[in-house]
Design an enzyme around this catalytic site. Structure first.
Site, PDB file in Angstrom:
ATOM      1  N   ASP A  81       0.817  -1.212   0.000  1.00 16.22           N
ATOM      2  CA  ASP A  81       0.000   0.000   0.000  1.00 16.22           C
ATOM      3  C   ASP A  81       0.851   1.262   0.000  1.00 16.22           C
ATOM      4  O   ASP A  81       0.307   2.372   0.067  1.00 16.22           O
ATOM      5  CB  ASP A  81      -0.934   0.013   1.218  1.00 16.22           C
ATOM      6  N   ASP A 110       1.749  -9.706   9.434  1.00 16.41           N
ATOM      7  CA  ASP A 110       2.186  -8.315   9.394  1.00 16.41           C
ATOM      8  C   ASP A 110       3.588  -8.258   8.792  1.00 16.41           C
ATOM      9  O   ASP A 110       4.349  -9.226   8.839  1.00 16.41           O
ATOM     10  CB  ASP A 110       2.193  -7.707  10.791  1.00 16.41           C
ATOM     11  N   ASP A 163       6.281  -7.035   9.726  1.00 15.88           N
ATOM     12  CA  ASP A 163       7.401  -7.298  10.634  1.00 15.88           C
ATOM     13  C   ASP A 163       7.169  -8.546  11.487  1.00 15.88           C
ATOM     14  O   ASP A 163       7.811  -8.719  12.516  1.00 15.88           O
ATOM     15  CB  ASP A 163       7.656  -6.088  11.534  1.00 15.88           C
ATOM     16  N   ASP A 190      -9.650  -7.133  12.272  1.00 15.92           N
ATOM     17  CA  ASP A 190      -9.447  -8.524  12.668  1.00 15.92           C
ATOM     18  C   ASP A 190     -10.575  -9.031  13.565  1.00 15.92           C
ATOM     19  O   ASP A 190     -11.256 -10.011  13.250  1.00 15.92           O
ATOM     20  CB  ASP A 190      -8.080  -8.681  13.350  1.00 15.92           C
TER      21      ASP A 190
END
Length: 798
Positions: free
Chosen positions: A158, A224, A226, A321
């Site tokens: 994004d 994610d 990371d 989520d």
């Protein structure tokens, strides 16, 4: 039912103060005996039942006997507010005991033949993360133990959308174009697929749904950017979907390589369980028993058919989520939680980033509560409604936490009696309730949360999250998605930009203690109640003092987080090849142990270039050699402990590095288990008192040294983070209106073999020497490190 009613009726009978004290002390003694002498579900039930009876007696007394007279509207109003806050805390306590009374521990699923395994799409949504972070995640995802033809890794970018590449600001547009080209090349090198979209609509949920439109797998693994997966993640999770055709989610815990600001600034990361471990090790497992474990945004597998039925990932709130899981649970789908750390992620380094992240979580859960209240959600069982309600109402904690913090000052400064009780009643009811409450929490959560640490976390967040709560209640659809900054460099000790309110509260509470002491000792007519209230205020002062230590940001000793591992390899230096044991590794360097005789003369005094080849774990393919530079060398008997720096890594080097660091998930599990040592109430209380007394001096030292925070940053801790503005449908940093997007020609070809810079890391010996000049603290740190080393050796031997 009749027994319960009879028990409650007996519980409501009035007794004298002395009898109440005797009953509470007897319950305390019985609970202590059960704790020390018995174990198992029955003992656990009796222990919690005895404690609950004392809590219920206290609440009955509070409601019926302690409110001020309505004839004094000011005292009555504040007294009623304090009572409501206490009732909220008791509600959270009982709900947590119900949910967590018997956490579910799932057995591993049976292994399936490779031909029967479903196709898996791995989604790695990204916005502004560094290419080095993404390279590690993508390389590790590609190496997961799964048939390669059934595994597709997607980078959902994004940060390089058409909209960003056409930004009217030429610098921003150029940066977005460069990012797109760089990440396209990175994906090509690592065997991943790059995907972006036209516009940044609906933040992370929109990005994930764009991935769904392109992917075709049976399952979706969300990571994610990371959150780096260990090699065994899919082996440990995919099999559950074959067991239950209605299973839509398998969630695994979020484990972290770096400390959060509280852990780093109080120096507890190596010896105290992280804040999130209680949620993942106890609460999620407790929710799982009631089919209430929910999607946490990453480290989770989801069934594609279920997502399609729901219309994709939900995007009405900023916590897509939990919102997605709530909707799917309501339509009859089930979830599972696997309590094994199968990813390693990064936490926010700075206090401002930490508060910004928690503000988003808080606002998102309140959005769901207001817009999709689980109590009226069709299809949910009553226990599921209670489970979701507990997860959402938990985030109301800033209001009672601040009420408890400032309530004593009303009596100390203004003589308001918001809690009508004698000293004897306060001891018989309130003091025993507090002790038994602490005993119950320590009994259930003692391995995962030290005493009073929850109060510290709640106070640190509460000063800022209270504003977030008010804003979302005022306008439930207004909150926007904040991207949490990670990988921030903290190269010096300094005060956080958020420190000013914490100093103000500490000063106010300190004055309160002085005034309470003076009034009790010298003012005629002041009763012993002032002493009780003064002690309450002193505890609040200790909490505020420990919080000042959290605001005093310590220098980050490791530029990139490291993980202790047990791996073997071969290092080639100066024409010599030596077998080595690899003991610790980060994205920048690793620590190895080798025979000292194998080192060339002068090694460690000058840079020596070479390569490190790692033995692959069972079933893994051999990876290429890592380029290394020999750094400092320490002698340990006949061995030499050496630091090897990786320097600048190419994309293909991340394949070898990811295999080294994330090949064995047991490394993370061992690290977590070393910290899960039960902290009893006595030593936990002493530790908390030490923080409350000592940490304000460290914060004051930084303030006097000129490390004064910027007041402007105090108003909005998330102001510096990129924000997804849903109305503008573009990430913004301010309130300016978006400019219409202009068409732009975007390069699709990628340059060959880019290199990804890696930051250098100070030598451990130098960093440790510079860490703290206080010889007492150095001595304590040395003793802690030695104790940890002994514990690690005992764990390994076992």
């Amino acid at each position: 039912m009749g027994t319960t009613a009879a028990g409650l009726l007996l519980l409501s009978q009035p007794v004298g103060t002395q009898n109440q004290l005797a009953m509470s002390l007897a319950a305390m003694a019985a609970m202590t005996g059960l704790w020390l002498a018995f174990d198992g579900p029955r003992a656990r039930f009796v222990f919690l039942a005895l404690g609950s009876l004392v809590v219920l007696r206290y609440i009955l007394w509070r409601v019926t006997d302690t409110l001020p007279s309505p004839g004094d509207p000011v005292s009555f109003g504040f007294g009623l507010l304090l009572l409501l806050c206490e009732l909220y805390c008791v509600f959270i306590l009982f709900v947590s005991l119900i949910i967590n009374a018997e956490p579910l521990r799932r057995r591993p699923p049976p292994a399936a033949p490779a031909a029967d395994l479903p196709r898996v799409d791995v989604f790695v949504p990204s916005y502004n993360e560094d290419a080095g972070i993404l390279a590690m995640t993508l390389a590790a995802a590609r190496q997961m133990n799964y048939p390669p033809e059934k595994l597709t890794v997607w980078l959902l970018d994004d940060g390089g959308t058409d909209q960003k590449c056409a930004d009217p600001n030429p610098e921003k547009a150029a940066a977005a174009r460069a990012r797109r080209v760089e990440l396209q090349a990175l994906c090509a090198e690592l065997g991943a697929r790059y995907l972006t979209r036209a516009r940044n609509e609906h933040a992370k949920a929109g990005n994930l749904n764009n991935g769904l439109a392109a992917a075709t797998g049976d399952l979706v693994l969300v990571l994610d950017a990371d959150h780096v997966p260990f090699r065994s993640l899919l082996n440990e999770t995919v099999g559950y979907f074959a067991q239950d055709p209605k299973l839509f989610l398998v969630q695994t815990p979020h484990a972290f390589l770096n400390p959060d600001p509280i852990e780093r600034n109080l120096k507890t990361f190596e010896r105290m369980p992280s804040e999130n471990e209680m949620f993942y090790a106890v609460t999620q497992a407790g929710l799982d028993k009631w089919n209430g474990s929910f999607f946490c945004g990453s480290a989770a597998l989801l069934r594609r058919v279920a997502l399609d039925e729901a219309g994709g990932f939900a995007g009405i709130t900023i916590t897509e989520d939990c919102e997605t899981a709530l909707g799917l649970h309501g339509t009859g789908w089930t979830s599972a939680y696997v309590d094994k750390p199968l990813i390693a992620g990064l936490q926010p380094e700075s206090l401002a980033a930490f508060i910004g992240q928690r503000s988003r979580w808080c606002q998102g859960m309140f959005q769901i509560l207001l817009l999709k209240n689980p109590l009226v959600q069709k299809g949910l069982k009553p226990i599921q409604k209670l489970a979701y309600l507990s997860s959402m109402t938990f985030w109301f904690f800033p209001i009672p936490r601040l009420a408890f913090m400032f309530a004593p000052l009303l009596h100390i400064f203004f003589d308001l009696k918001i809690f009508v009780a004698s000293v004897d009643e306060s001891i018989a009811y309130t003091a025993t309730y507090i002790v038994i409450n602490l005993m119950m929490q320590n009994y259930v959560y003692g391995k995962f949360r030290w005493p009073f640490v929850s109060e510290l976390y709640e106070y640190v967040q509460g000063l800022y999250l209270s504003k977030a709560i008010v804003s979302v209640i005022w306008s439930p659809r207004k909150p926007t998605f904040n991207v949490t900054d990670k990988g921030v460099t903290l190269d010096r000790d300094h005060l956080s930009a958020l420190t000013l309110p914490f100093f103000a509260v500490y000063g106010l509470l300190l004055v309160g203690c002085v005034v309470a002491g003076w009034r009790y000792l010298f003012e005629p007519g002041v009763t012993n109640l002032m002493l009780v209230v003064g002690l309450w205020n002193f505890f609040n002062l200790l909490t505020a003092g420990a919080a000042l230590g959290v605001c005093a940001e310590r220098r980050q000793l490791e530029r990139t987080p490291s993980l202790a591992i047990h791996r073997r390899g071969q290092v080639a230096l100066g024409g010599r090849a030596v077998d080595v044991a690899i003991e610790r590794v980060s994205a920048e360097a690793c620590t190895i142990r080798m025979p000292a005789a194998a080192l060339a003369p002068g090694a460690g005094h000058r840079p020596v270039h070479g390569t490190l080849t790692v033995e692959p774990v069972a079933g893994a393919r051999p990876a290429g050699a890592l380029p290394v530079v020999l750094g400092p060398v320490t002698r340990a008997g006949t061995d030499a402990v050496c630091r090897l720096a990786f320097g600048t890594l190419r994309p293909q080097d991340y394949v070898a590095l990811a295999g080294l660091m994330y090949g064995d998930a047991e490394a993370m599990r061992r690290f977590q288990l070393r910290r899960r040592r039960h902290k009893d109430l006595f030593t936990g209380t002493l530790q908390f008192i030490w923080w409350g007394l000592a940490e304000p001096f460290r914060a004051l030292r930084l303030a006097l040294a000129g490390e004064v925070p910027r007041p402007a940053a105090v108003e909005d801790p998330a102001a510096a983070a990129p924000v997804y503005d849903e109305s503008a449908e573009t990430p913004v940093h301010d309130d300016r209106a978006p400019t219409p997007v202009q068409p732009v020609d975007l390069p699709l070809a990628a340059p060959a073999r880019p290199t990804l810079p890696v930051r250098s890391q100070p030598a451990p010996a130098q960093a440790e020497a510079e860490a703290d000049g206080d010889w007492v603290r150095l001595m304590l740190d040395y003793e802690n490190d030695r104790a940890l080393a002994e514990s690690g050796r005992r764990t390994d031997a076992a």
